[in-house]
Design a protein around this motif. Structure first.
Motif, short mmCIF file in Angstrom:
data_model
loop_
_atom_site.label_atom_id
_atom_site.label_comp_id
_atom_site.label_asym_id
_atom_site.label_seq_id
_atom_site.Cartn_x
_atom_site.Cartn_y
_atom_site.Cartn_z
N GLY A 120 0.75 -1.30 0.00
CA GLY A 120 0.00 0.07 -0.04
C GLY A 120 0.90 1.38 0.03
N ILE A 121 0.17 2.46 -0.50
CA ILE A 121 0.93 3.66 -0.52
C ILE A 121 -0.17 4.76 0.13
CG2 ILE A 121 0.58 3.73 -3.03
CD1 ILE A 121 3.24 5.09 -3.26
N ALA A 122 0.60 5.73 0.70
CA ALA A 122 -0.73 6.79 1.05
C ALA A 122 0.06 8.15 0.60
CB ALA A 122 -0.91 6.93 2.17
N ILE A 123 -0.77 9.09 -0.04
CA ILE A 123 -0.31 10.19 -0.59
C ILE A 123 -1.14 11.41 -0.09
CG2 ILE A 123 -1.45 9.70 -2.75
CD1 ILE A 123 0.83 11.62 -4.07
N HIS A 124 -0.84 12.51 0.21
CA HIS A 124 -1.50 13.63 0.60
C HIS A 124 -0.84 14.80 -0.11
CE1 HIS A 124 -2.54 17.45 2.75
NE2 HIS A 124 -3.98 16.71 2.80
N ALA A 125 -1.34 15.56 -1.28
CA ALA A 125 -0.99 16.48 -1.93
C ALA A 125 -1.88 17.45 -2.66
CB ALA A 125 0.16 16.05 -3.08
N GLU A 126 -1.66 18.21 -3.25
CA GLU A 126 -2.51 18.84 -4.43
C GLU A 126 -3.36 17.97 -5.11
OE1 GLU A 126 -4.24 20.58 -7.75
OE2 GLU A 126 -2.25 19.67 -7.78
N LYS A 127 -4.85 18.15 -5.25
CA LYS A 127 -5.66 17.26 -5.74
C LYS A 127 -5.37 16.92 -7.09
CE LYS A 127 -10.30 18.60 -4.15
NZ LYS A 127 -11.52 19.21 -4.59
N LYS A 128 -5.01 17.93 -8.10
CA LYS A 128 -4.51 17.28 -9.48
C LYS A 128 -3.38 16.46 -9.38
CE LYS A 128 -6.95 20.96 -11.91
NZ LYS A 128 -6.69 22.15 -12.73
N LEU A 129 -2.39 16.86 -8.49
CA LEU A 129 -1.18 15.85 -8.69
C LEU A 129 -1.65 14.47 -8.01
CD1 LEU A 129 1.97 15.57 -8.76
CD2 LEU A 129 2.08 16.64 -6.39
N VAL A 130 -2.31 14.32 -6.94
CA VAL A 130 -2.87 13.07 -6.45
C VAL A 130 -3.48 12.31 -7.40
CG1 VAL A 130 -4.22 11.82 -4.72
CG2 VAL A 130 -2.85 13.76 -3.95
N ASP A 131 -4.30 12.90 -8.34
CA ASP A 131 -5.13 12.19 -9.39
C ASP A 131 -4.13 11.67 -10.59
OD1 ASP A 131 -7.46 12.62 -8.13
OD2 ASP A 131 -7.94 14.40 -9.30
N LYS A 132 -3.01 12.40 -10.85
CA LYS A 132 -2.04 11.91 -11.76
C LYS A 132 -1.18 10.89 -11.36
CE LYS A 132 -1.52 16.52 -14.02
NZ LYS A 132 -0.86 17.67 -14.26
N VAL A 133 -0.69 11.03 -10.03
CA VAL A 133 0.10 10.02 -9.46
C VAL A 133 -0.77 8.73 -9.18
CG1 VAL A 133 1.28 9.24 -7.26
CG2 VAL A 133 1.59 11.46 -8.27
N THR A 134 -2.08 8.80 -8.95
CA THR A 134 -2.68 7.54 -8.35
C THR A 134 -3.51 7.01 -9.78
OG1 THR A 134 -4.84 8.70 -7.98
CG2 THR A 134 -3.16 8.19 -6.28
N LYS A 135 -3.10 7.54 -11.15
CA LYS A 135 -3.97 7.03 -12.44
C LYS A 135 -3.80 5.39 -12.39
CE LYS A 135 -3.83 7.41 -17.22
NZ LYS A 135 -3.33 8.05 -18.29
N GLY A 136 -5.02 4.71 -12.56
CA GLY A 136 -4.79 3.37 -12.60
C GLY A 136 -5.60 2.69 -11.55
N ALA A 137 -5.58 3.37 -10.34
CA ALA A 137 -6.27 2.79 -9.15
C ALA A 137 -7.63 3.28 -9.30
CB ALA A 137 -5.78 3.38 -7.91
N LYS A 138 -8.41 2.29 -8.43
CA LYS A 138 -9.99 2.50 -8.54
C LYS A 138 -10.51 2.30 -7.26
CE LYS A 138 -10.18 -2.64 -8.91
NZ LYS A 138 -9.67 -3.66 -9.97
N LEU A 139 -11.70 2.99 -7.01
CA LEU A 139 -12.37 3.13 -5.67
C LEU A 139 -12.34 1.55 -5.13
CD1 LEU A 139 -15.17 5.68 -5.81
CD2 LEU A 139 -12.82 5.80 -4.39
#
Length: 135
Positions: free
Chosen positions: A114-133
């Motif tokens: 697992g990995i956790a991230i807290h950052a600016e919304k758009k950056l998190v969305d780019k980094v986590t691309k491919g993950a699903k709810l």
């Protein structure tokens, strides 16, 4: 409402107890690095005081191992500090042992649970691309 996003991504093949364990550990890693994500203490109607919680929702996502590796790589490329939990940590019993087994992992061979991230919304969305709810 929030300019940032707090996301935890779990490997989809983990057992339920592992998912819960990893989620708890990863959340504390973010809070340790960014204490501003914690709000004020809670107080019930009787006046009892409870611990403060995150000021924003924590999104829990899931991904396969390859996608988690890609997320780790993208975070490193963008110099976004994350919390990371590797499989070997399941076999340890305390912090020093966790750090010791973690130190043997590198981005090209880590068995990321697992990995956790807290950052600016758009950056998190780019980094986590491919993950699903997670569901």
């Amino acid at each position: 409402m929030f300019e940032t996003k707090f996301a935890i991504i779990l490997r989809e093949d983990l057992a339920l107890w592992q998912k819960l364990n990893v989620t708890a550990f990863l959340a504390t890693g973010i809070v340790g690095q960014k204490p501003e994500v914690i709000g004020e203490a809670y107080r019930d109607a009787a006046g009892n005081v409870y611990n403060a919680l995150s000021i924003q929702p924590i999104i829990v996502l899931s991904a396969d191992g390859v996608t988690l590796g890609n997320i780790q790589r993208r975070a490193l490329e963008r110099e976004v500090r994350t919390s990371l939990y590797v499989d070997e940590m399941f076999s340890t019993g305390h912090d020093a042992a966790n750090r010791e087994v973690f130190s043997r992992s590198a981005p090209d061979n880590a068995k990321v649970a697992g990995i956790a991230i807290h950052a600016e919304k758009k950056l998190v969305d780019k980094v986590t691309k491919g993950a699903k709810l997670h569901g």
